[in-house]
Write a protein that holds these residues in place. Structure first.
Motif, PDB file in Angstrom:
ATOM      1  N   ASP A 147       0.835  -1.200   0.000  1.00 21.13           N
ATOM      2  CA  ASP A 147       0.000   0.000   0.000  1.00 21.13           C
ATOM      3  C   ASP A 147       0.872   1.253   0.000  1.00 21.13           C
ATOM      4  OD1 ASP A 147      -2.447  -1.330   0.047  1.00 21.13           O
ATOM      5  OD2 ASP A 147      -2.423  -1.502   2.235  1.00 21.13           O
ATOM      6  N   GLY A 148       0.350   2.327  -0.585  1.00 25.00           N
ATOM      7  CA  GLY A 148       1.078   3.586  -0.592  1.00 25.00           C
ATOM      8  C   GLY A 148       0.151   4.749  -0.879  1.00 25.00           C
ATOM      9  N   ARG A 149       0.745   5.929  -1.015  1.00 20.55           N
ATOM     10  CA  ARG A 149      -0.005   7.140  -1.323  1.00 20.55           C
ATOM     11  C   ARG A 149       0.657   7.842  -2.506  1.00 20.55           C
ATOM     12  NH1 ARG A 149      -4.789   7.069   1.214  1.00 20.55           N
ATOM     13  NH2 ARG A 149      -4.941   9.299   0.736  1.00 20.55           N
ATOM     14  N   SER A 150      -0.173   8.338  -3.415  1.00 20.46           N
ATOM     15  CA  SER A 150       0.306   9.131  -4.550  1.00 20.46           C
ATOM     16  C   SER A 150       0.101  10.604  -4.237  1.00 20.46           C
ATOM     17  CB  SER A 150      -0.465   8.781  -5.829  1.00 20.46           C
ATOM     18  OG  SER A 150      -0.347   7.419  -6.152  1.00 20.46           O
ATOM     19  N   THR A 151       1.163  11.392  -4.320  1.00 22.98           N
ATOM     20  CA  THR A 151       1.063  12.834  -4.114  1.00 22.98           C
ATOM     21  C   THR A 151       0.734  13.506  -5.441  1.00 22.98           C
ATOM     22  OG1 THR A 151       2.671  12.756  -2.308  1.00 22.98           O
ATOM     23  CG2 THR A 151       2.283  14.900  -3.342  1.00 22.98           C
ATOM     24  N   VAL A 152      -0.305  14.325  -5.446  1.00 18.93           N
ATOM     25  CA  VAL A 152      -0.726  14.961  -6.695  1.00 18.93           C
ATOM     26  C   VAL A 152       0.313  15.980  -7.140  1.00 18.93           C
ATOM     27  CG1 VAL A 152      -2.519  16.308  -7.835  1.00 18.93           C
ATOM     28  CG2 VAL A 152      -3.137  14.564  -6.150  1.00 18.93           C
TER      29      VAL A 152
ATOM     30  N   GLY B 183       2.489  19.025  -8.597  1.00 20.13           N
ATOM     31  CA  GLY B 183       2.346  19.744  -9.857  1.00 20.13           C
ATOM     32  C   GLY B 183       1.878  21.177  -9.704  1.00 20.13           C
ATOM     33  N   GLY B 184       2.155  21.807  -8.566  1.00 19.89           N
ATOM     34  CA  GLY B 184       1.734  23.186  -8.378  1.00 19.89           C
ATOM     35  C   GLY B 184       0.287  23.333  -7.974  1.00 19.89           C
ATOM     36  N   SER B 185      -0.324  22.251  -7.494  1.00 24.55           N
ATOM     37  CA  SER B 185      -1.728  22.307  -7.099  1.00 24.55           C
ATOM     38  C   SER B 185      -1.995  21.264  -6.024  1.00 24.55           C
ATOM     39  CB  SER B 185      -2.637  22.062  -8.309  1.00 24.55           C
ATOM     40  OG  SER B 185      -2.285  20.843  -8.929  1.00 24.55           O
ATOM     41  N   LEU B 186      -3.122  21.400  -5.340  1.00 26.19           N
ATOM     42  CA  LEU B 186      -3.561  20.444  -4.320  1.00 26.19           C
ATOM     43  C   LEU B 186      -2.461  20.109  -3.314  1.00 26.19           C
ATOM     44  CD1 LEU B 186      -5.575  18.070  -6.660  1.00 26.19           C
ATOM     45  CD2 LEU B 186      -6.525  19.645  -4.981  1.00 26.19           C
ATOM     46  N   PRO B 187      -1.889  21.110  -2.643  1.00 24.75           N
ATOM     47  CA  PRO B 187      -0.808  20.849  -1.686  1.00 24.75           C
ATOM     48  C   PRO B 187      -1.247  19.919  -0.562  1.00 24.75           C
ATOM     49  CG  PRO B 187      -1.696  23.061  -1.385  1.00 24.75           C
ATOM     50  CD  PRO B 187      -2.278  22.534  -2.657  1.00 24.75           C
ATOM     51  N   GLY B 188      -0.423  18.911  -0.296  1.00 22.69           N
ATOM     52  CA  GLY B 188      -0.699  17.978   0.788  1.00 22.69           C
ATOM     53  C   GLY B 188      -1.711  16.908   0.462  1.00 22.69           C
ATOM     54  N   GLU B 189      -2.315  16.956  -0.719  1.00 24.06           N
ATOM     55  CA  GLU B 189      -3.340  15.982  -1.078  1.00 24.06           C
ATOM     56  C   GLU B 189      -2.704  14.719  -1.665  1.00 24.06           C
ATOM     57  OE1 GLU B 189      -6.882  15.988  -0.866  1.00 24.06           O
ATOM     58  OE2 GLU B 189      -6.304  17.492   0.607  1.00 24.06           O
ATOM     59  N   THR B 190      -3.206  13.569  -1.241  1.00 17.91           N
ATOM     60  CA  THR B 190      -2.707  12.299  -1.758  1.00 17.91           C
ATOM     61  C   THR B 190      -3.871  11.379  -2.108  1.00 17.91           C
ATOM     62  OG1 THR B 190      -2.577  11.292   0.454  1.00 17.91           O
ATOM     63  CG2 THR B 190      -0.610  12.450  -0.353  1.00 17.91           C
ATOM     64  N   LEU B 191      -3.564  10.376  -2.909  1.00 23.04           N
ATOM     65  CA  LEU B 191      -4.533   9.354  -3.287  1.00 23.04           C
ATOM     66  C   LEU B 191      -3.974   7.984  -2.918  1.00 23.04           C
ATOM     67  CD1 LEU B 191      -5.466  10.646  -6.855  1.00 23.04           C
ATOM     68  CD2 LEU B 191      -7.036  10.508  -4.915  1.00 23.04           C
ATOM     69  N   PRO B 192      -4.825   7.041  -2.526  1.00 25.54           N
ATOM     70  CA  PRO B 192      -4.324   5.694  -2.233  1.00 25.54           C
ATOM     71  C   PRO B 192      -3.820   5.022  -3.502  1.00 25.54           C
ATOM     72  CG  PRO B 192      -6.723   5.724  -2.239  1.00 25.54           C
ATOM     73  CD  PRO B 192      -6.283   7.150  -2.345  1.00 25.54           C
ATOM     74  N   THR B 193      -2.775   4.229  -3.363  1.00 21.44           N
ATOM     75  CA  THR B 193      -2.219   3.529  -4.512  1.00 21.44           C
ATOM     76  C   THR B 193      -1.622   2.208  -4.058  1.00 21.44           C
ATOM     77  OG1 THR B 193      -0.784   3.783  -6.454  1.00 21.44           O
ATOM     78  CG2 THR B 193       0.097   4.548  -4.356  1.00 21.44           C
ATOM     79  N   ARG B 194      -1.125   1.449  -5.006  1.00 19.20           N
ATOM     80  CA  ARG B 194      -0.390   0.217  -4.730  1.00 19.20           C
ATOM     81  C   ARG B 194       0.991   0.378  -5.343  1.00 19.20           C
ATOM     82  NH1 ARG B 194      -1.355  -3.517  -1.208  1.00 19.20           N
ATOM     83  NH2 ARG B 194      -1.429  -5.360  -2.558  1.00 19.20           N
TER      84      ARG B 194
END
Length: 233
Positions: free
Chosen positions: A158-163, A165-176
């Motif tokens: 399991d892991g997290r994808s950091t968006v 790219g100059g936007s959505l600071p601190g936001e992540t999505l679940p990933t594998r």
């Protein structure tokens, strides 16, 4: 622009600013930055104000990027009321700052995907954001099997994808993630960056980590070839 202020903070919302501006005869300009045309909340992320919302709120001029969450070529875009935009087009600086034909062609192609309601299938940043975890898990396991056939040990975690790219600071999505326990992950990471094409991996808990969310399906063959040449070769 990719930062977040936390704590006891507050800001005046755009509709309120527009109301104040109209009361005093002052046009309001909104600098969005990200250029989002889709609602990020629909993909499990914090809501990022969209261009449409800013225009509907009454901003006289709205500025945003052609890249970032819009997903096109790097450019600055200005939309808004004609009485403010038209003088900008005639200003001498507009000639020095105008986009070239290649940039405009790329921007047109990107915007056409939105008009055709196919942004999440055709624009790379939205393809990555919209990919479900189940698909990422299947792809990571496929990578692991390919490496196993060459004698390379890897795990799917399991892991997290950091968006970013100059936007959505601190936001992540679940990933594998595909995680490779290697004796010297730093050396392998550097070798991958020097590969042609370069592969940028990250290191977590002394393991070389690759996130399938950041790799388009059509790039998988090149990625696996690079891994086999650097790690197994």
């Amino acid at each position: 622009s990719n930062f977040r202020i936390v704590g006891f903070t507050a800001e005046v919302e755009l509709p309120e600013l527009v109301e104040i501006g109209q009361a005093h005869g002052i046009p309001v300009m909104a600098d969005l930055g990200s250029g989002a045309l889709l609602d990020t909340a629909d993909f499990g992320l914090a809501h990022e104000p969209t261009v449409q919302e800013s225009v509907a709120a009454g901003a006289a001029v709205v500025c945003f990027s052609g890249d970032k969450l819009l997903g096109g070529p790097q450019a600055g875009i200005i939309v808004g009321q004609a009485r403010y935009v038209e003088p900008m087009k005639r200003h001498p600086l507009a000639r020095a700052l105008r986009a070239d034909k290649l940039c405009l062609a790329g921007l047109q192609a990107t915007l056409m995907h939105y008009l055709r309601d196919e942004a999440t299938e055709q624009i790379p940043v939205w393809r990555m954001i919209a990919t479900p975890v189940e698909e990422l898990d299947r792809r990571a396991r496929r990578w692991r099997r390919a490496l196993a056939r060459a004698g390379v040990r890897a795990e799917v975690v399991d892991g997290r994808s950091t968006v970013g790219g100059g936007s959505l600071p601190g936001e992540t999505l679940p990933t594998r993630l595909l995680a490779l326990p290697l004796p010297d992950p730093q050396r392998v990471a550097e070798a991958l960056r020097r590969h042609d094409p370069p592969v940028v991996a990250r290191i977590e808990e002394d393991r070389l980590v690759l996130d399938p969310r950041t790799v388009l399906p059509e790039e998988e063959r090149a990625l696996l070839q690079a891994l086999l040449e650097v790690v197994a070769g």
